[in-house]
Design an enzyme around this catalytic site. Sequence first.
Site, PDB file in Angstrom:
ATOM      1  N   ASN A 189       0.862  -1.182   0.000  1.00  0.00           N
ATOM      2  CA  ASN A 189       0.000   0.000   0.000  1.00  0.00           C
ATOM      3  C   ASN A 189       0.900   1.235   0.000  1.00  0.00           C
ATOM      4  O   ASN A 189       1.471   1.592   1.022  1.00  0.00           O
ATOM      5  CB  ASN A 189      -0.900  -0.015   1.247  1.00  0.00           C
ATOM      6  CG  ASN A 189      -1.757   1.231   1.342  1.00  0.00           C
ATOM      7  OD1 ASN A 189      -1.867   1.994   0.388  1.00  0.00           O
ATOM      8  ND2 ASN A 189      -2.368   1.448   2.500  1.00  0.00           N
ATOM      9  N   TRP A 190       0.991   1.869  -1.179  1.00  0.00           N
ATOM     10  CA  TRP A 190       1.897   3.016  -1.310  1.00  0.00           C
ATOM     11  C   TRP A 190       1.267   4.325  -0.810  1.00  0.00           C
ATOM     12  O   TRP A 190       1.929   5.362  -0.811  1.00  0.00           O
ATOM     13  CB  TRP A 190       2.338   3.166  -2.768  1.00  0.00           C
ATOM     14  CG  TRP A 190       3.413   2.199  -3.160  1.00  0.00           C
ATOM     15  CD1 TRP A 190       3.988   1.242  -2.371  1.00  0.00           C
ATOM     16  CD2 TRP A 190       4.056   2.110  -4.440  1.00  0.00           C
ATOM     17  NE1 TRP A 190       4.944   0.554  -3.087  1.00  0.00           N
ATOM     18  CE2 TRP A 190       5.008   1.068  -4.358  1.00  0.00           C
ATOM     19  CE3 TRP A 190       3.927   2.797  -5.649  1.00  0.00           C
ATOM     20  CZ2 TRP A 190       5.822   0.712  -5.433  1.00  0.00           C
ATOM     21  CZ3 TRP A 190       4.730   2.439  -6.722  1.00  0.00           C
ATOM     22  CH2 TRP A 190       5.671   1.408  -6.606  1.00  0.00           C
ATOM     23  N   LYS A 191      -0.002   4.287  -0.472  1.00  0.00           N
ATOM     24  CA  LYS A 191      -0.693   5.493   0.016  1.00  0.00           C
ATOM     25  C   LYS A 191      -0.450   6.664  -0.952  1.00  0.00           C
ATOM     26  O   LYS A 191      -0.425   6.457  -2.147  1.00  0.00           O
ATOM     27  CB  LYS A 191      -0.252   5.809   1.447  1.00  0.00           C
ATOM     28  CG  LYS A 191      -0.310   4.570   2.351  1.00  0.00           C
ATOM     29  CD  LYS A 191      -0.073   4.869   3.794  1.00  0.00           C
ATOM     30  CE  LYS A 191      -0.019   3.545   4.555  1.00  0.00           C
ATOM     31  NZ  LYS A 191      -0.113   3.726   5.988  1.00  0.00           N
ATOM     32  N   HIS A 198      -9.637   0.861   4.708  1.00  0.00           N
ATOM     33  CA  HIS A 198      -8.360   1.124   5.391  1.00  0.00           C
ATOM     34  C   HIS A 198      -8.617   2.104   6.541  1.00  0.00           C
ATOM     35  O   HIS A 198      -9.427   3.020   6.415  1.00  0.00           O
ATOM     36  CB  HIS A 198      -7.341   1.699   4.402  1.00  0.00           C
ATOM     37  CG  HIS A 198      -5.957   1.743   4.973  1.00  0.00           C
ATOM     38  ND1 HIS A 198      -5.551   2.744   5.826  1.00  0.00           N
ATOM     39  CD2 HIS A 198      -4.916   0.897   4.855  1.00  0.00           C
ATOM     40  CE1 HIS A 198      -4.301   2.505   6.192  1.00  0.00           C
ATOM     41  NE2 HIS A 198      -3.891   1.393   5.625  1.00  0.00           N
ATOM     42  N   GLU A 226      -7.057   4.580   7.563  1.00  0.00           N
ATOM     43  CA  GLU A 226      -6.880   6.005   7.237  1.00  0.00           C
ATOM     44  C   GLU A 226      -8.144   6.549   6.572  1.00  0.00           C
ATOM     45  O   GLU A 226      -8.510   7.711   6.763  1.00  0.00           O
ATOM     46  CB  GLU A 226      -5.639   6.186   6.349  1.00  0.00           C
ATOM     47  CG  GLU A 226      -4.369   6.063   7.187  1.00  0.00           C
ATOM     48  CD  GLU A 226      -3.157   5.571   6.440  1.00  0.00           C
ATOM     49  OE1 GLU A 226      -3.132   5.610   5.196  1.00  0.00           O
ATOM     50  OE2 GLU A 226      -2.202   5.113   7.120  1.00  0.00           O
ATOM     51  N   GLU A 280      -5.724  -5.220  10.440  1.00  0.00           N
ATOM     52  CA  GLU A 280      -4.718  -4.190  10.668  1.00  0.00           C
ATOM     53  C   GLU A 280      -5.025  -3.434  11.962  1.00  0.00           C
ATOM     54  O   GLU A 280      -5.852  -2.510  11.948  1.00  0.00           O
ATOM     55  CB  GLU A 280      -4.724  -3.185   9.508  1.00  0.00           C
ATOM     56  CG  GLU A 280      -4.389  -3.776   8.168  1.00  0.00           C
ATOM     57  CD  GLU A 280      -3.746  -2.733   7.273  1.00  0.00           C
ATOM     58  OE1 GLU A 280      -2.611  -2.954   6.859  1.00  0.00           O
ATOM     59  OE2 GLU A 280      -4.365  -1.688   7.023  1.00  0.00           O
ATOM     60  N   GLY A 297       2.233   2.052  10.817  1.00  0.00           N
ATOM     61  CA  GLY A 297       3.219   3.125  10.715  1.00  0.00           C
ATOM     62  C   GLY A 297       3.896   3.480  12.026  1.00  0.00           C
ATOM     63  O   GLY A 297       4.580   4.501  12.119  1.00  0.00           O
ATOM     64  N   SER A 330       3.085  -2.367  10.488  1.00  0.00           N
ATOM     65  CA  SER A 330       4.531  -2.402  10.770  1.00  0.00           C
ATOM     66  C   SER A 330       5.205  -3.715  10.378  1.00  0.00           C
ATOM     67  O   SER A 330       6.111  -4.192  11.068  1.00  0.00           O
ATOM     68  CB  SER A 330       4.803  -2.057  12.242  1.00  0.00           C
ATOM     69  OG  SER A 330       4.419  -0.718  12.491  1.00  0.00           O
ATOM     70  N   GLY A 388       2.739  -1.197   4.367  1.00  0.00           N
ATOM     71  CA  GLY A 388       2.751   0.223   4.013  1.00  0.00           C
ATOM     72  C   GLY A 388       4.178   0.711   3.826  1.00  0.00           C
ATOM     73  O   GLY A 388       4.797   0.497   2.782  1.00  0.00           O
ATOM     74  N   GLY A 389       4.738   1.332   4.872  1.00  0.00           N
ATOM     75  CA  GLY A 389       6.058   1.968   4.799  1.00  0.00           C
ATOM     76  C   GLY A 389       7.143   1.115   4.154  1.00  0.00           C
ATOM     77  O   GLY A 389       7.870   1.587   3.268  1.00  0.00           O
TER      78      GLY A 389
HETATM   79  C1  PEP Z   1      -0.953   0.144   6.047  1.00  0.00           C
HETATM   80  O1  PEP Z   1      -1.010   1.353   5.902  1.00  0.00           O
HETATM   81  O2  PEP Z   1      -1.833  -0.599   5.589  1.00  0.00           O
HETATM   82  C2  PEP Z   1       0.192  -0.407   6.775  1.00  0.00           C
HETATM   83  C3  PEP Z   1       0.160  -1.657   7.120  1.00  0.00           C
HETATM   84  O3  PEP Z   1       1.231   0.460   7.038  1.00  0.00           O
HETATM   85  P1  PEP Z   1       2.641   0.108   7.736  1.00  0.00           P
HETATM   86  O4  PEP Z   1       3.135  -1.164   7.134  1.00  0.00           O
HETATM   87  O5  PEP Z   1       3.507   1.276   7.412  1.00  0.00           O
HETATM   88  O6  PEP Z   1       2.369  -0.050   9.183  1.00  0.00           O
END
Ligand code: PEP
Length: 242
Positions: free
Chosen positions: A14-16, A96, A98, A166, A172, A206, A227-228
């Site tokens: 997920n590049w957001k 998600h 967010e 999640e 994050g 994470s 994500g990150g």
């Molecule tokens: C996400 O935004 O779906 C996510 C899992 O982010 P991260 O891996 O950065 O925690």
Amino acid sequence: MIKLSDFSSFFVANWKLNGNFQFIDQFINNLSLPKDHSKCVVICPTSIHLDYMSKNKNGFYVGAQNVSEHEEGAYTGEISVNSLLDLNINFCITGHSERRQIYKEKDNEINLKSDILIRNSVIPIICIGETLQQKEKGITNIVLQEQLMNSIPISSSFENTIIAYEPVWAIGTGLTPTIEEIDETHQFIREHNDKLNKYKILYGGSVKASNAREITDLPNVDGALIGGASLKSEEFTRIIED
Ligand code: PEP
């Protein structure tokens, strides 16, 4: 429609709101995909870059990060499922945290978005998860139960839908539940009702190269939403490698 049962695990990036054409070119050049074709790799760039990503994909699938619950009409700024089909997009993240928190999306909207995707053969990756406050109150399972009941449409089955657990407090932050907690929660989701028993359930929050294998090897975990760490081609390669 992609046959989900053909795959043993799923790794969704997920590049957001990150990336541009130069970034995508470099990322694809540096990415090394697993030799094991039962691992399904999905990359979700910004909606503006879906077309470019889809035209340049090579051994991975492309997913969107959002879709409108409406087919078409006066909905300025929205992305229709037909636009996703035009670009050969096979997956789309829904619910998600967010979008739930910043854009105030509710379970019923997530349900409608997931339904329109399923009816058009795009696989929704429906995200659920508790906040830190809810975890501290000890109501994680109640929250998850409610999200599962209300955000998964009737049209959904294990063949056309993926669930992603999640925990919001793990996204994050570098924090993760313990390995035992992840497996227990996934088992709880699986046993929520008979229907969910055969679903692919991903963990997100994470995930990085150093913990991915331990998490995705758990019996009740069918892959990860990242994500990150998915923005670094080298680290993402280590997460998905055989
Ligand atoms: C996400 O935004 O779906 C996510 C899992 O982010 P991260 O891996 O950065 O925690």
